[in-house]
Design an enzyme around this catalytic site. Structure first.
Site, PDB file in Angstrom:
ATOM      1  N   THR A   1       0.793  -1.308  -0.115  1.00 57.95           N
ATOM      2  CA  THR A   1      -0.029  -0.117  -0.115  1.00 57.95           C
ATOM      3  C   THR A   1       0.905   1.203   0.092  1.00 57.95           C
ATOM      4  O   THR A   1       0.520   2.201  -0.469  1.00 57.95           O
ATOM      5  CB  THR A   1      -0.964   0.105   1.111  1.00 57.95           C
TER       6      THR A   1
ATOM      7  N   GLU B   1      -3.522 -28.102  27.302  1.00 62.90           N
ATOM      8  CA  GLU B   1      -4.587 -28.535  26.600  1.00 62.90           C
ATOM      9  C   GLU B   1      -4.219 -29.910  25.783  1.00 62.90           C
ATOM     10  O   GLU B   1      -5.465 -30.546  25.597  1.00 62.90           O
ATOM     11  CB  GLU B   1      -5.092 -27.577  25.538  1.00 62.90           C
TER      12      GLU B   1
ATOM     13  N   THR C   1       1.635  -4.534   4.259  1.00 61.29           N
ATOM     14  CA  THR C   1       1.403  -4.606   5.820  1.00 61.29           C
ATOM     15  C   THR C   1       0.785  -6.084   5.822  1.00 61.29           C
ATOM     16  O   THR C   1       1.056  -6.619   7.081  1.00 61.29           O
ATOM     17  CB  THR C   1       0.528  -3.599   6.277  1.00 61.29           C
ATOM     18  N   ASP C   2      -0.002  -6.678   4.898  1.00 62.16           N
ATOM     19  CA  ASP C   2      -0.338  -7.887   5.224  1.00 62.16           C
ATOM     20  C   ASP C   2       0.352  -9.106   5.555  1.00 62.16           C
ATOM     21  O   ASP C   2       0.252  -9.799   6.518  1.00 62.16           O
ATOM     22  CB  ASP C   2      -1.150  -8.548   3.646  1.00 62.16           C
TER      23      ASP C   2
ATOM     24  N   LYS D   1       0.149  -7.436  12.731  1.00 64.94           N
ATOM     25  CA  LYS D   1      -0.900  -6.765  12.046  1.00 64.94           C
ATOM     26  C   LYS D   1      -2.081  -7.098  12.917  1.00 64.94           C
ATOM     27  O   LYS D   1      -2.768  -8.254  12.432  1.00 64.94           O
ATOM     28  CB  LYS D   1      -1.225  -6.781  10.634  1.00 64.94           C
TER      29      LYS D   1
ATOM     30  N   TYR E   1      -8.081   1.185  -3.185  1.00 68.42           N
ATOM     31  CA  TYR E   1      -6.775   1.570  -4.097  1.00 68.42           C
ATOM     32  C   TYR E   1      -6.267   0.300  -4.657  1.00 68.42           C
ATOM     33  O   TYR E   1      -6.494  -0.957  -4.300  1.00 68.42           O
ATOM     34  CB  TYR E   1      -6.086   2.261  -2.954  1.00 68.42           C
TER      35      TYR E   1
HETATM   36  N1  DGL Z   1      -2.487  -5.628  -0.454  1.00 70.64           N
HETATM   37  C1  DGL Z   1      -1.866  -5.486   0.942  1.00 70.64           C
HETATM   38  C2  DGL Z   1      -0.467  -5.688   1.016  1.00 70.64           C
HETATM   39  O1  DGL Z   1       0.005  -5.466   0.130  1.00 70.64           O
HETATM   40  C3  DGL Z   1      -2.311  -4.049   1.253  1.00 70.64           C
HETATM   41  C4  DGL Z   1      -2.054  -3.755   2.596  1.00 70.64           C
HETATM   42  C5  DGL Z   1      -0.963  -2.715   2.813  1.00 70.64           C
HETATM   43  O2  DGL Z   1       0.090  -2.776   2.120  1.00 70.64           O
HETATM   44  O3  DGL Z   1      -1.161  -1.907   3.872  1.00 70.64           O
HETATM   45  O4  DGL Z   1      -0.043  -6.169   2.111  1.00 70.64           O
END
Ligand code: DGL
Length: 352
Positions: A34, A309, A114-115, A187, A48
């Site tokens: 992103t 567990e 971020t993913d 995240k 986006y």
């Molecule tokens: N498609 C996600 C990625 O590239 C977008 C999330 C992001 O980068 O914040 O991880």
């Protein structure tokens, strides 16, 4: 004469603008995400296309970074991070390893989606031998959006990567003013700028280009790691997959992975890594057939307690401790390049 010279030297030291001091050399390794995204309008903060903007445009959008360090850019990938596989991860790690070996490079910033940023950061934490700062950074909003978070995140990341105080602290994640350890950041929010958190807290923070530290990681990383990207041949890791725990599960979910050739299964169990009584026999059998079973949890915080567990000693299973399933997958895959012994694997989960 001597007194005059030392007074002049002092005067020059005191009044020289900081821009004339020798600045560190920071390389920004761009991979997409992103932070390199673009939306149709300024009000599109969540709609986006990721991985569009090239690294030079990212750097030119924040000219102030050149006041912090001598910054240059490399486009290693241009991908949304959910699409990164072990192949791209290994390719990126080799590029990072090449750069940290260059004596002219003092620190790295990796712009990333971020993913799966937490996975890439953890992997580099395990396989790159250096004390130079390696800082991963991303954004939750594209640069085209109102109040985009990318530019300041990038500025902070360059400030961090150019700071000698960041040396030896492990691979770092710089998001939303906070500095996190690669091994325990995740995240935890999928749509807001305060997306990244660690149950053990941030290591520090960056404010107006200055880094403030409050703790360090106690786990093995980088120079103290037994893993090394230089030992990994080819572009694949031992196959490890994750099964997400819920009610009403099917043994077939695990048997299909055995058929696919996994060497280990990470079970993202309910609660403290629980396994349904109708699934236990399948996992016991898979372990007896040579597939490592690692009990993690779908619950974000806490840690999976061994023999709580489930009787892990009896079944020869491993617990992921406080590592989430996606990080447990990577550590298990790396561990399997060195051992197939469950006890040795368990120690690695306590040490890394
Ligand atoms: N498609 C996600 C990625 O590239 C977008 C999330 C992001 O980068 O914040 O991880």
């Amino acid at each position: 004469m001597k007194k005059t010279f030392s007074a002049l030297a002092l005067a020059l030291t005191v009044c020289l603008p900081s821009t004339l001091y020798a600045k560190n050399n920071v390389v920004v390794v761009a991979t997409g995400g992103t932070i390199a995204g673009a939306g149709a309008s300024a009000t599109n903060s969540a709609t986006y296309t990721a991985a569009k903007v090239p690294v030079d445009a990212l750097l030119n959008a924040v000219p102030q970074i050149q006041e912090l360090a001598n910054v240059s850019g490399v486009q290693a990938l241009q991908i949304a991070s959910e699409s990164i596989t072990d192949k791209e991860l290994i390719q990126l790690a080799r590029k990072v390893n090449e750069l940290v070996k260059d004596p002219k490079v003092n620190g790295l910033v990796i712009t990333h989606g971020t993913d799966t940023m937490e996975e890439t950061a953890f992997f580099l934490n395990l396989v790159i031998h250096t004390d130079k700062p390696i800082v991963l950074v991303g954004s939750m909003r594209p640069g085209t959006a109102l109040s985009a978070d990318g530019p300041l995140n990038l500025y902070n990341a360059v400030a961090l990567a150019s700071s000698d105080s960041a040396k030896g602290k492990g691979t770092l994640v710089m998001m939303n003013d906070n500095v996190y350890a690669a091994r325990d950041v995740a995240k935890t929010i999928n749509i807001h700028t305060n997306a990244f958190n660690s149950q053990w807290g941030a290591l520090g923070t960056v404010v107006e280009g200055k880094t403030y530290w409050f703790r360090t990681s106690t786990k093995l990383h980088n120079d103290s790691s037994a893993f090394n990207i230089e030992d990994i041949k080819g572009d694949a890791l031992p196959l490890v997959q994750i099964v997400y725990g819920s009610d009403n599960m099917l043994p077939e979910s695990y048997l299909a992975l055995q058929k696919a050739g996994v060497q280990a299964i990470v079970n993202a169990g309910t609660g403290n890594g629980s396994v349904p009584n109708y699934i236990v026999p399948t996992l016991v059998k898979l372990q007896q057939e040579g597939i490592q079973i690692v009990r993690s949890s779908r619950v974000a915080n806490g840690f999976v307690l061994r023999n709580a567990e489930q009787p892990d000693d009896k079944y020869g299973w491993v617990v992921a401790h406080d590592l989430n399933p996606q990080k447990a997958r990577l550590l298990t895959a790396l561990a399997l390049t060195k051992t197939k012994d469950a006890k040795t694997l368990q120690e690695m989960f306590y040490n890394y």
